[in-house]
Design a protein around this motif. Structure first.
Motif, PDB file in Angstrom:
ATOM      1  N   PHE A  44     -23.285 115.590  24.325  1.00 27.75           N
ATOM      2  CA  PHE A  44     -24.521 115.115  24.068  1.00 27.75           C
ATOM      3  C   PHE A  44     -25.867 115.813  24.638  1.00 27.75           C
ATOM      4  O   PHE A  44     -25.670 115.964  25.692  1.00 27.75           O
ATOM      5  CB  PHE A  44     -24.407 113.476  24.271  1.00 27.75           C
ATOM      6  N   ILE A  45     -26.491 116.433  23.774  1.00 27.49           N
ATOM      7  CA  ILE A  45     -27.342 117.402  24.295  1.00 27.49           C
ATOM      8  C   ILE A  45     -29.075 116.443  24.416  1.00 27.49           C
ATOM      9  O   ILE A  45     -29.418 115.679  23.512  1.00 27.49           O
ATOM     10  CB  ILE A  45     -27.837 118.532  23.419  1.00 27.49           C
ATOM     11  N   THR A  46     -29.597 116.588  25.406  1.00 25.75           N
ATOM     12  CA  THR A  46     -30.784 115.686  25.516  1.00 25.75           C
ATOM     13  C   THR A  46     -31.927 116.356  26.379  1.00 25.75           C
ATOM     14  O   THR A  46     -31.384 117.190  27.307  1.00 25.75           O
ATOM     15  CB  THR A  46     -30.549 114.474  25.915  1.00 25.75           C
ATOM     16  N   HIS A  47     -33.087 116.213  26.324  1.00 24.64           N
ATOM     17  CA  HIS A  47     -34.132 116.492  27.416  1.00 24.64           C
ATOM     18  C   HIS A  47     -34.254 115.389  28.228  1.00 24.64           C
ATOM     19  O   HIS A  47     -35.116 115.761  29.336  1.00 24.64           O
ATOM     20  CB  HIS A  47     -35.094 116.925  26.640  1.00 24.64           C
ATOM     21  N   ASP A  48     -33.761 114.322  28.089  1.00 23.37           N
ATOM     22  CA  ASP A  48     -34.129 113.156  28.659  1.00 23.37           C
ATOM     23  C   ASP A  48     -33.197 112.933  29.806  1.00 23.37           C
ATOM     24  O   ASP A  48     -32.195 112.580  29.473  1.00 23.37           O
ATOM     25  CB  ASP A  48     -34.332 112.121  27.702  1.00 23.37           C
ATOM     26  N   GLY A 101     -11.762 112.301  25.386  1.00 19.76           N
ATOM     27  CA  GLY A 101     -12.352 110.988  25.758  1.00 19.76           C
ATOM     28  C   GLY A 101     -13.578 111.102  26.668  1.00 19.76           C
ATOM     29  O   GLY A 101     -14.017 109.820  26.849  1.00 19.76           O
ATOM     30  N   GLU A 102     -13.939 111.931  26.941  1.00 26.14           N
ATOM     31  CA  GLU A 102     -14.969 112.142  27.830  1.00 26.14           C
ATOM     32  C   GLU A 102     -16.268 112.128  27.153  1.00 26.14           C
ATOM     33  O   GLU A 102     -16.393 112.574  26.229  1.00 26.14           O
ATOM     34  CB  GLU A 102     -14.791 113.194  29.054  1.00 26.14           C
ATOM     35  N   PHE A 103     -17.453 111.461  27.971  1.00 26.35           N
ATOM     36  CA  PHE A 103     -18.725 111.691  27.278  1.00 26.35           C
ATOM     37  C   PHE A 103     -19.702 112.309  28.324  1.00 26.35           C
ATOM     38  O   PHE A 103     -19.769 112.136  29.448  1.00 26.35           O
ATOM     39  CB  PHE A 103     -19.496 110.072  27.453  1.00 26.35           C
ATOM     40  N   LEU A 114     -20.337 116.110  18.460  1.00 22.61           N
ATOM     41  CA  LEU A 114     -21.056 116.987  19.150  1.00 22.61           C
ATOM     42  C   LEU A 114     -22.538 116.465  18.729  1.00 22.61           C
ATOM     43  O   LEU A 114     -22.928 116.545  17.415  1.00 22.61           O
ATOM     44  CB  LEU A 114     -20.990 118.435  18.734  1.00 22.61           C
ATOM     45  N   MET A 115     -23.354 116.113  19.563  1.00 21.87           N
ATOM     46  CA  MET A 115     -24.670 115.330  19.086  1.00 21.87           C
ATOM     47  C   MET A 115     -25.759 116.357  19.892  1.00 21.87           C
ATOM     48  O   MET A 115     -25.874 116.546  21.062  1.00 21.87           O
ATOM     49  CB  MET A 115     -24.709 114.151  19.551  1.00 21.87           C
ATOM     50  N   ASP A 116     -26.729 116.872  18.871  1.00 22.18           N
ATOM     51  CA  ASP A 116     -27.889 117.704  19.211  1.00 22.18           C
ATOM     52  C   ASP A 116     -29.217 117.048  19.440  1.00 22.18           C
ATOM     53  O   ASP A 116     -29.767 116.616  18.403  1.00 22.18           O
ATOM     54  CB  ASP A 116     -28.040 118.961  18.313  1.00 22.18           C
ATOM     55  N   GLU A 117     -29.514 116.478  20.446  1.00 28.21           N
ATOM     56  CA  GLU A 117     -30.575 115.285  20.530  1.00 28.21           C
ATOM     57  C   GLU A 117     -30.893 114.340  19.663  1.00 28.21           C
ATOM     58  O   GLU A 117     -31.786 114.373  18.869  1.00 28.21           O
ATOM     59  CB  GLU A 117     -32.029 116.297  20.799  1.00 28.21           C
TER      60      GLU A 117
END
Ligand SMILES: Nc1ncnc2c1ncn2[C@@H]1O[C@H](COP(=O)(O)OP(=O)(O)OP(=O)(O)O)[C@@H](O)[C@H]1O
Length: 260
Positions: free
Chosen positions: A191-195, A34-36, A158-161
Motif C-alpha cells: 500500500f503506497i501512501t504519503h500519509d 498475507g502481510e500488510f 497492490l494499492m497506489d495511494e
C-alpha cells in the motif's frame, strides 16, 4: 502462506543518455505472504515505480522480483492493482465494471455474476449494481475499484495511494473497510501512501524509502493492539510512538531534499 513478494537488488532506470533517470537502486525487501506493508517516502523516490514493477507493468533494469519464489514475467492475475483515480469504465455499470476482468478471462456468466456479487457485497455496494460511475461518490468509486480487483482473486493487492483523493471521513471509513477485507481474505497488501498516520494505522510494517533514487531506508514494525475502536487505536501512546518513528525517518529524507 502464499503471496510472498521477494525483491532482490532491484534497480530501475528510465530512459537513456541525457534523459536517463535512475528511479530505484539496490532495493532488497521481502513482503511475507498475507502481510500488510505500507510504503512511504519523499515525492519522486520511486514508490509508484516499485508498485508497477511488482505488478509487472514495467520491466526491471536489474535485480529480480519473485512471487512465491517464482520470478515474475509481466502482469498476472496473482497480482491486482488498485489505482488512485479508480480507473473505472464510465460506460459500464458497477456490476459490469466488477465483472470486466472475469469476462476477459472467459469465466462463464453465472460464475462471474456470483463472484461479482460476493465482492460488491463485501465492499457494501449492494443495491448500487446498476449505477454508473458518474452517479457514485469518490469513496464508492474506489470501493468499485477494490471490488473489481478482488474479483480476480489475486493473492496480492497492490494499492497506489488509493484513498489519496478522498476527504478525511471517507478515507477513514475506507481504511477500516480495507482492514476488515484484509482480516477476512488474508491477502498480501502493498500500500503506497504519503500519509504517515494512514501507513501506521493500516499496516504491520512500514517501508520508508530514501529520496531519489529510492532504496530502503528503514522498516518500522507496527505492533499495535488493534482490538479496540479507531479512537482507542489512534489515541494510544503506542500509535503516537510508531507515527513519530516513521515521521522522523521520513523527515530526515525530506530535509535532505530541501537542503539541496
Ligand atoms: N515514465 C517515466 N519516464 C521517465 N522517468 C520517470 C517515469 N516515471 C517516473 N519517472 C521518474 O522516476 C522517479 C520516481 O518516480 P515515481 O513516480 O515512481 O515516484 P513516487 O515516489 O511514486 O512519486 P510521488 O510520491 O510524487 O507520486 C522520478 O524521478 C520520476 O520523475
Amino acid at each position: 502462506m502464499d503471496g510472498r513478494v521477494t525483491i532482490s537488488e532491484l534497480e530501475k532506470v528510465y530512459g537513456e543518455g541525457p534523459e536517463r533517470t535512475k528511479a530505484i537502486e539496490n532495493l532488497s525487501f521481502e513482503v511475507e505472504g498475507g502481510e500488510f506493508v505500507s510504503v512511504v517516502g519523499p515525492s519522486g523516490c520511486g514508490k509508484s515505480t516499485l508498485l508497477y514493477l511488482i505488478a509487472g507493468f514495467l520491466d526491471v533494469t536489474s535485480g529480480t522480483i519473485a512471487v512465491d519464489d517464482e520470478p515474475i514475467d509481466g502482469p498476472g492475475t496473482d497480482r491486482g492493482v488498485v489505482f488512485q483515480d479508480y480507473a473505472l469504465f464510465p460506460w459500464r455499470t458497477v456490476f459490469e465494471n466488477v465483472t470486466y476482468g472475469l469476462e476477459e478471462d472467459g469465466v462463464p456468466k453465472e460464475e462471474r455474476q456470483s463472484i461479482a456479487q460476493k465482492y460488491i457485497d463485501l465492499v457494501d455496494l449492494d443495491g448500487f449494481e446498476d449505477k454508473y460511475p458518474k452517479e457514485l461518490s469518490g469513496g464508492m468509486k474506489q470501493r468499485v475499484g477494490i471490488a473489481r480487483t478482488l474479483a480476480y482473486e489475486p493473492k496480492i493487492l497492490l494499492m497506489d495511494e488509493p484513498f489519496g483523493a478522498l476527504d478525511q471521513p471517507l478515507r477513514e471509513a475506507l481504511q477500516d473497510q480495507l482492514r476488515d477485507i484484509w482480516d477476512d481474505l488474508g491477502k498480501t497488501i502493498v500500500f503506497i501512501t504519503h500519509d504517515v498516520e494512514e501507513a501506521v494505522y493500516l499496516s504491520e510494517r512500514v517501508l520508508i524509502m530514501t529520496r531519489h533514487p529510492g532504496t530502503k531506508k528503514t522498516v518500522t514494525e507496527v505492533g499495535l493492539d488493534r482490538s479496540g475502536t479507531r479512537e482507542d487505536i489512534v489515541t494510544s501512546d503506542a500509535f503516537a510512538d510508531y507515527k513519530n518513528s516513521v515521521w522522523k525517518s521520513l523527515h530526515e529524507e525530506t530535509q535532505t531534499e530541501v537542503k539541496l
